[in-house]
Design a protein around this motif. Structure first.
Motif, PDB file in Angstrom:
ATOM      1  N   GLY A 152       0.830  -1.199   0.014  1.00  0.00           N
ATOM      2  CA  GLY A 152      -0.025  -0.038   0.008  1.00  0.00           C
ATOM      3  C   GLY A 152       0.728   1.066  -0.025  1.00  0.00           C
ATOM      4  O   GLY A 152       0.245   2.354   0.382  1.00  0.00           O
TER       5      GLY A 152
ATOM      6  N   ASP B 217       2.510  -0.609  -6.027  1.00  0.00           N
ATOM      7  CA  ASP B 217       3.598  -0.650  -5.208  1.00  0.00           C
ATOM      8  C   ASP B 217       5.007  -0.633  -5.924  1.00  0.00           C
ATOM      9  O   ASP B 217       5.891  -0.192  -5.267  1.00  0.00           O
ATOM     10  CB  ASP B 217       3.662  -1.734  -4.190  1.00  0.00           C
ATOM     11  CG  ASP B 217       2.572  -1.857  -3.175  1.00  0.00           C
ATOM     12  OD1 ASP B 217       1.956  -1.062  -3.092  1.00  0.00           O
ATOM     13  OD2 ASP B 217       2.315  -2.869  -2.561  1.00  0.00           O
TER      14      ASP B 217
ATOM     15  N   ASN C 262      -3.042   1.863  -5.070  1.00  0.00           N
ATOM     16  CA  ASN C 262      -2.829   2.843  -4.093  1.00  0.00           C
ATOM     17  C   ASN C 262      -3.495   4.210  -4.871  1.00  0.00           C
ATOM     18  O   ASN C 262      -3.061   4.323  -6.162  1.00  0.00           O
ATOM     19  CB  ASN C 262      -1.447   3.168  -3.967  1.00  0.00           C
ATOM     20  CG  ASN C 262      -0.840   1.961  -3.303  1.00  0.00           C
ATOM     21  OD1 ASN C 262      -1.070   1.519  -2.352  1.00  0.00           O
ATOM     22  ND2 ASN C 262       0.346   1.391  -3.979  1.00  0.00           N
TER      23      ASN C 262
END
Length: 167
Positions: free
Chosen positions: A86, A124, A108
């Motif tokens: 995240g 990520d 995200n």
């Protein structure tokens, strides 16, 4: 989770996101046996389950988390990298071994005034740079997500078969 960790035991259901990771690797012919795998993130739903599934496929697994010292050095030795922490663009290309396979499970939201909604979804892993280094990488969005949904349907079908004695 316990049955997933125990040798010779089968869980009733394998969590959908980790099951999707393994399914992607197997479907695309990625060799898992004997490979060094790194799972970035240790959540019980994704990170831990994914680590256990990779071990079931005879990979050597390292699980990285926020207290891991020098995560880039550990990741640089990995043949397979799976990330779900995240943190947008946490994994930079210099973290990755040339030719590695990357499964980016991060979703995200990042502010983007040019987007209709004011944000865009990113992973990520810094995808635009990593793609120059690795042999394969899942896109975000649209990579693992649809496979997770199909694994949910697979688990639902398995449940119905079990309930009606069809297995």
């Amino acid at each position: 989770m316990g049955n997933l960790a125990m040798r010779g035991r089968e869980p009733l259901f394998i969590p959908c996101a980790p099951k999707a990771c393994i399914e992607l690797l197997l479907r695309y012919g990625v060799e898992i046996i004997g490979k060094n795998a790194v799972v970035i993130g240790r959540s019980k739903i994704v990170g831990l389950s994914t680590s256990l599934l990779l071990q079931r496929h005879h990979a050597t697994v390292s699980t990285l988390h926020s207290f891991t010292k020098s995560p880039e050095e550990i990741t640089r030795r990995a043949d397979v990298v799976i990330s779900d922490v995240g943190t947008p663009n946490l994994v930079q290309p210099d973290w990755l071994k040339p030719g590695a396979v990357v499964v980016d499970m991060g979703t995200n939201p990042v502010k983007d005034p040019s987007s209709r909604h004011g944000f865009r979804i990113t992973g990520d892993v810094c995808h635009t740079e990593a793609i120059k280094v690795v042999s394969a990488i899942t896109p975000v969005p649209g990579g693992v997500g649809p496979v997770v949904i199909s694994m949910l349907l697979s688990n639902t079908l398995d449940s119905a078969k079990r309930a009606y004695g069809l297995t």
